[in-house]
Design a protein around this motif. Sequence first.
Motif, mmCIF file in Angstrom:
data_model
loop_
_atom_site.group_PDB
_atom_site.id
_atom_site.type_symbol
_atom_site.label_atom_id
_atom_site.label_comp_id
_atom_site.label_asym_id
_atom_site.label_seq_id
_atom_site.Cartn_x
_atom_site.Cartn_y
_atom_site.Cartn_z
ATOM 1 N N GLU A 324 -18.324 25.635 -9.820
ATOM 2 C CA GLU A 324 -18.239 24.168 -9.019
ATOM 3 C C GLU A 324 -18.302 23.443 -10.139
ATOM 4 O O GLU A 324 -17.643 22.141 -9.926
ATOM 5 C CB GLU A 324 -19.291 24.476 -8.157
ATOM 6 N N PRO A 325 -19.147 23.414 -11.000
ATOM 7 C CA PRO A 325 -19.201 22.196 -12.096
ATOM 8 C C PRO A 325 -17.954 21.891 -12.711
ATOM 9 O O PRO A 325 -17.257 20.685 -13.065
ATOM 10 C CB PRO A 325 -20.217 22.701 -13.191
ATOM 11 N N ILE A 326 -17.188 23.093 -13.013
ATOM 12 C CA ILE A 326 -15.975 22.879 -13.766
ATOM 13 C C ILE A 326 -14.862 22.245 -12.600
ATOM 14 O O ILE A 326 -14.086 21.241 -13.079
ATOM 15 C CB ILE A 326 -15.199 24.088 -14.141
ATOM 16 N N ARG A 327 -14.999 22.451 -11.337
ATOM 17 C CA ARG A 327 -14.084 22.017 -10.353
ATOM 18 C C ARG A 327 -14.353 20.346 -10.415
ATOM 19 O O ARG A 327 -13.564 19.484 -10.069
ATOM 20 C CB ARG A 327 -14.343 22.677 -9.036
ATOM 21 N N GLN A 328 -15.666 19.899 -10.443
ATOM 22 C CA GLN A 328 -16.315 18.736 -10.185
ATOM 23 C C GLN A 328 -15.707 17.795 -11.585
ATOM 24 O O GLN A 328 -15.036 16.691 -11.342
ATOM 25 C CB GLN A 328 -17.637 18.551 -10.135
ATOM 26 N N ILE A 329 -15.582 18.481 -12.716
ATOM 27 C CA ILE A 329 -15.286 17.886 -13.793
ATOM 28 C C ILE A 329 -13.926 17.467 -13.787
ATOM 29 O O ILE A 329 -13.250 16.286 -14.017
ATOM 30 C CB ILE A 329 -15.416 18.715 -15.284
ATOM 31 N N PHE A 330 -12.909 18.189 -13.397
ATOM 32 C CA PHE A 330 -11.527 18.087 -13.303
ATOM 33 C C PHE A 330 -11.092 17.194 -11.949
ATOM 34 O O PHE A 330 -10.344 16.345 -12.016
ATOM 35 C CB PHE A 330 -10.789 19.457 -13.234
ATOM 36 N N LYS A 331 -12.195 17.283 -10.865
ATOM 37 C CA LYS A 331 -11.791 16.493 -9.626
ATOM 38 C C LYS A 331 -11.925 14.954 -9.949
ATOM 39 O O LYS A 331 -11.499 14.066 -9.098
ATOM 40 C CB LYS A 331 -12.621 17.213 -8.581
ATOM 41 N N ASN A 332 -12.872 14.700 -10.799
ATOM 42 C CA ASN A 332 -13.292 13.274 -11.025
ATOM 43 C C ASN A 332 -12.633 12.689 -12.179
ATOM 44 O O ASN A 332 -12.975 11.623 -12.572
ATOM 45 C CB ASN A 332 -14.847 13.253 -11.286
ATOM 46 N N ASP A 333 -11.739 13.595 -12.755
ATOM 47 C CA ASP A 333 -10.945 12.952 -13.948
ATOM 48 C C ASP A 333 -9.602 12.992 -13.821
ATOM 49 O O ASP A 333 -8.827 14.103 -13.957
ATOM 50 C CB ASP A 333 -11.355 13.775 -15.285
ATOM 51 N N LYS A 334 -8.916 12.032 -13.455
ATOM 52 C CA LYS A 334 -7.375 11.832 -13.162
ATOM 53 C C LYS A 334 -6.454 12.102 -14.523
ATOM 54 O O LYS A 334 -5.547 12.956 -14.207
ATOM 55 C CB LYS A 334 -7.198 10.481 -12.672
ATOM 56 N N GLU A 335 -7.119 11.791 -15.659
ATOM 57 C CA GLU A 335 -6.250 12.238 -16.878
ATOM 58 C C GLU A 335 -6.294 13.804 -17.049
ATOM 59 O O GLU A 335 -5.165 14.321 -17.510
ATOM 60 C CB GLU A 335 -6.944 11.673 -17.991
ATOM 61 N N LEU A 336 -7.365 14.499 -16.383
ATOM 62 C CA LEU A 336 -7.525 16.033 -16.770
ATOM 63 C C LEU A 336 -6.458 16.718 -15.557
ATOM 64 O O LEU A 336 -5.709 17.647 -15.934
ATOM 65 C CB LEU A 336 -9.038 16.610 -16.481
ATOM 66 N N GLN A 337 -6.573 16.020 -14.585
ATOM 67 C CA GLN A 337 -5.575 16.406 -13.490
ATOM 68 C C GLN A 337 -4.063 16.289 -14.005
ATOM 69 O O GLN A 337 -3.265 17.153 -13.951
ATOM 70 C CB GLN A 337 -5.989 15.828 -12.107
ATOM 71 N N LYS A 338 -3.720 15.084 -14.656
ATOM 72 C CA LYS A 338 -2.533 14.965 -15.080
ATOM 73 C C LYS A 338 -2.237 16.067 -16.068
ATOM 74 O O LYS A 338 -0.892 16.796 -16.218
ATOM 75 C CB LYS A 338 -2.224 13.639 -15.645
ATOM 76 N N LEU A 339 -3.099 16.350 -16.967
ATOM 77 C CA LEU A 339 -2.970 17.228 -18.122
ATOM 78 C C LEU A 339 -2.605 18.746 -17.586
ATOM 79 O O LEU A 339 -1.857 19.373 -18.273
ATOM 80 C CB LEU A 339 -4.110 17.300 -19.254
ATOM 81 N N THR A 340 -3.335 19.062 -16.666
ATOM 82 C CA THR A 340 -3.013 20.205 -15.801
ATOM 83 C C THR A 340 -1.806 20.451 -15.446
ATOM 84 O O THR A 340 -1.242 21.649 -15.770
ATOM 85 C CB THR A 340 -4.344 20.394 -14.896
ATOM 86 N N ASN A 341 -1.419 19.517 -14.829
ATOM 87 C CA ASN A 341 0.133 19.597 -14.159
ATOM 88 C C ASN A 341 1.121 19.540 -15.349
ATOM 89 O O ASN A 341 2.259 20.220 -15.259
ATOM 90 C CB ASN A 341 0.250 18.394 -13.284
ATOM 91 N N GLU A 342 0.753 18.856 -16.516
ATOM 92 C CA GLU A 342 1.908 18.876 -17.450
ATOM 93 C C GLU A 342 1.552 20.174 -18.228
ATOM 94 O O GLU A 342 2.984 20.706 -18.643
ATOM 95 C CB GLU A 342 1.574 17.699 -18.346
ATOM 96 N N ALA A 343 0.460 20.565 -18.363
ATOM 97 C CA ALA A 343 0.547 21.952 -19.387
ATOM 98 C C ALA A 343 1.076 23.143 -18.483
ATOM 99 O O ALA A 343 1.530 24.007 -19.057
ATOM 100 C CB ALA A 343 -0.683 22.155 -19.650
ATOM 101 N N TYR A 344 0.848 23.170 -17.148
ATOM 102 C CA TYR A 344 1.030 24.371 -16.329
ATOM 103 C C TYR A 344 1.681 23.948 -15.147
ATOM 104 O O TYR A 344 1.103 23.778 -13.825
ATOM 105 C CB TYR A 344 -0.092 25.109 -16.207
ATOM 106 N N PRO A 345 2.886 23.328 -15.323
ATOM 107 C CA PRO A 345 3.576 22.589 -14.195
ATOM 108 C C PRO A 345 3.802 23.422 -12.909
ATOM 109 O O PRO A 345 4.324 24.759 -13.341
ATOM 110 C CB PRO A 345 4.831 22.056 -14.770
#
Length: 515
Positions: A324-345
């Motif tokens: 859950e803490p990891i989910r929240q870190i990524f949920k609250n950071d748009k740059e991390l969400q963008k990075l996730t989609n770019e690294a693993y489209p």
Amino acid sequence: MTPEEKFDLITRNLQEYLGGDEMKKILAERDLKVYWGTATTGRPHIGYFVPMTKVADLLAAGCHVTILFADLHAYLDNMKAPWELLKLRTKYYEAVIKAMLTSIGVPIDKLTFVIGTSYQLSAKYSLDVYRLLAMTTEHDAKKAGAEVVKQVASPLLSGLVYPLLQALDEEYLDVDAQFGGVDQRKIFTFAEKYLPHLGYKKRAHLMNVMVGGLKGSKMSSSEPESKIDLLDSTKAVAEKLKGAFCEEGNVENNPILAFLKAVIFPLNSLKNANYEFVIRRPEKYGGNIIFKNYTDLEEAFGSKKLHPADLKSGAIDAVNALLEPIRQIFKNDKELQKLTNEAYPPPKPKVADHVSKFDIRIGKVLEVSQHPDAETLYISKIDLGEVSGPRTIVSGLAKHIPLFDLEKRLVVVVTNLKPATIKGVASAGMVLAAANADKSTVELLDAPEDSEPGDIVSFDGFDRTPEENVNPKVFQKISGEMKVGEDLVAVYKAVPWKTERGFITVKSLKGSTIA
């Protein structure tokens, strides 16, 4: 904490360690320097909590810990991703591992993060690679990588070099010990043998257990059902754990028990000495079940006093609390969400296209001879993995590829073109090759390592609906979009050609066309 207490914490829950006496000697004088490395390939999963749990122990014992993001190793691993994608994945690995460590209360300011290519491309490191190559036998190189590099009859050199680099990293990261999975034991013993030959000291090695996948096999990023992703939803975690292999009374081959033993109990006991593993149940079913240590939990399950459904229920709560803490870190950071989609489209919706009509496969040339009536043509017998046996295929490669270079090699073949008779010989396919602009230089396409006749070539985002007896003119229409990229990977409309085993490549013709 005494040196003895530090040693006990450093080595607790390990499957094995080498160099214990040397570690004790160092600990009597100063804190230990340790590194853990990971190749930045597939998306990290909960199995990564096993080494992270040990990293927490190492820091608690006062160790200086370096985490290596081995991007060069990732590239050498059968070219599973091109360089541009690897750069993004390296950033993703750093972000997600920092999030993992933060979620379990590990202060990341005490860690050093290093990217492999920041030093592995230096002149000094490269020279040491060549020095090591000059003294390492093929036998020793293959043996070192036996558990981590896929073993084939004719391996790529990259797979043989991989273990050598990992050994050298110990010197260039200036550590006393390397930590990794027990599957890397042969690489560790290789390092102990060969680093002294280069004039470098022998290091100690720490090996954690390998946690099995949810279906009983190895947990793998390439097998979605075998693992839980670090960003899986609570519902997805529950569904995967409910479907996990968990035979009643089986404590030897039980991925859920293994994860609880390796991660959940050690991590929570670091944060809370009085940690309790709670399995929630309604009062009508006997109420909650509480275990204060893993030994009692395993004994209850092994004696069949604890049902698999109850064990899974408790594991679902524990794993979701961990993630859950990891989910929240990524949920609250748009740059991390963008990075996730770019690294693993995410997979693109498949579209119909001319390329969808073609059945392109890996074949193996069994026999090849000069066409008796045309000096520019070869006649080949090619195995495409078909029950009907090998096909006869005529190709115009005689001017460019020596006959002996074609014999017994793997080739890429269009298998469903309309059969043609060429200079009196029936031909049932087309062997593909890359050529420069004036067609003065031609190179055959190279199949991924360990390919087999019949392996299918596909293009992400495009439907695959092969038709029978396709007119060769249709293939000519799309040939202008079939090219070789700067990284020597074959592409169609910028989409890499690939099989389940890796990418289709060429030796040297960057920017060439394929036909």
